[in-house]
Write an enzyme that holds these catalytic residues in place. Structure first.
Site, mmCIF file in Angstrom:
data_model
loop_
_atom_site.group_PDB
_atom_site.id
_atom_site.type_symbol
_atom_site.label_atom_id
_atom_site.label_comp_id
_atom_site.label_asym_id
_atom_site.label_seq_id
_atom_site.Cartn_x
_atom_site.Cartn_y
_atom_site.Cartn_z
ATOM 1 N N VAL A 160 1.282 11.142 -19.645
ATOM 2 C CA VAL A 160 2.586 10.981 -18.933
ATOM 3 C C VAL A 160 2.179 11.004 -17.383
ATOM 4 O O VAL A 160 1.646 11.614 -16.754
ATOM 5 C CB VAL A 160 3.461 12.004 -18.974
ATOM 6 C CG1 VAL A 160 4.918 12.058 -18.104
ATOM 7 C CG2 VAL A 160 4.017 12.437 -20.352
ATOM 8 N N LEU A 161 2.351 9.602 -16.914
ATOM 9 C CA LEU A 161 1.876 9.141 -15.233
ATOM 10 C C LEU A 161 2.966 9.387 -14.438
ATOM 11 O O LEU A 161 2.492 9.256 -13.251
ATOM 12 C CB LEU A 161 1.647 7.754 -15.515
ATOM 13 C CG LEU A 161 0.189 7.308 -16.699
ATOM 14 C CD1 LEU A 161 -0.082 5.838 -16.531
ATOM 15 C CD2 LEU A 161 -0.888 8.208 -16.289
ATOM 16 N N SER A 162 4.121 9.607 -14.627
ATOM 17 C CA SER A 162 5.302 9.856 -13.614
ATOM 18 C C SER A 162 6.049 11.031 -14.143
ATOM 19 O O SER A 162 6.005 11.480 -15.157
ATOM 20 C CB SER A 162 6.001 8.640 -13.393
ATOM 21 O OG SER A 162 6.943 8.356 -14.285
ATOM 22 N N GLY A 163 6.972 11.345 -13.259
ATOM 23 C CA GLY A 163 7.844 12.328 -13.484
ATOM 24 C C GLY A 163 9.086 12.108 -13.785
ATOM 25 O O GLY A 163 10.180 12.740 -13.812
ATOM 26 N N THR A 187 4.509 15.481 -15.417
ATOM 27 C CA THR A 187 3.532 14.600 -15.048
ATOM 28 C C THR A 187 2.292 15.159 -15.485
ATOM 29 O O THR A 187 1.765 16.288 -15.282
ATOM 30 C CB THR A 187 3.447 14.063 -13.428
ATOM 31 O OG1 THR A 187 4.550 13.650 -13.148
ATOM 32 C CG2 THR A 187 2.165 13.170 -13.232
#
Length: 193
Positions: free
Chosen positions: A47-50, A58
């Site tokens: 997971v690269l973002s919130g 993240t």
């Protein structure tokens, strides 16, 4: 006390060995798949973002199950899907609406933490996987690191040297014990002339 150290030695050796094998699997499967590793038919995605917080943070690793054409048509509101937004960009968001159009089924998606739905609807054919419900927080940072040159050194070579070093110490101790036993036996043995 000797028995305790014997079992401690075995435990440490086993832990180092399992750690080395596990990290090796992580690094090699990441390299072979060109990205996240595959385990038992599930793809592990970082997971690269919130955008999906609080569902997953993240840096977490999530397991997604790849799906085929028939399964793509049966998704429903509330499912969390991974879809191809562009040639090199995958996104994982929740379906908030399903529409039947002339082009086929189209999904409207939204990140749980986003204020508005995604601007582009998702064609069913662009859905590559569905979220399985399995998440490991913060493991993604290690996965990303494992794909770098420094990560390979830190996660494979260093544990390998630790295991070799620990094995060397164990072998040295065994020889040292044998020497002690040999000297003890020589002292206790009566000399005959």
């Amino acid at each position: 006390m000797k028995i305790f150290f014997k079992w401690l030695n075995r435990f440490v050796t086993a832990v180092l060995f399992v750690l080395l094998i596990g990290l090796g699997f992580l690094v090699f499967s990441s390299k072979l798949s060109g990205g996240e590793p595959n385990v038992f038919g599930y793809q592990l995605k970082t997971v690269l973002s919130g955008s999906m917080e609080p569902e997953f943070k993240t840096g977490s690793v999530i397991a997604v199950k790849p799906i085929d054409g028939e399964e793509r048509q049966q998704l429903k509101v509330g499912d969390v899907i991974t879809f191809m937004e562009s040639d090199d960009k995958l996104i994982t968001h929740r379906i908030i609406e399903v529409k039947e159009t002339g082009a086929g089924i189209v999904y409207t998606t939204k990140g749980d933490n986003n204020n508005a739905p995604d601007s582009n609807p998702v064609l069913a054919e662009n859905v590559v996987a569905v979220y399985s419900g399995f998440t490991i927080p913060y493991l993604g940072y290690i996965s990303e690191f494992s794909q770098s040159k420094n990560g390979i050194i830190a996660l494979l070579i260093v544990p390998g040297f630790l295991l070799i070093g620990y094995s060397g110490i164990t072998i040295w101790r065994a020889f040292h014990e044998l020497e002690k036993e040999k000297k003890k036996a020589e002292v206790e043995m009566p000399k005959t002339s």
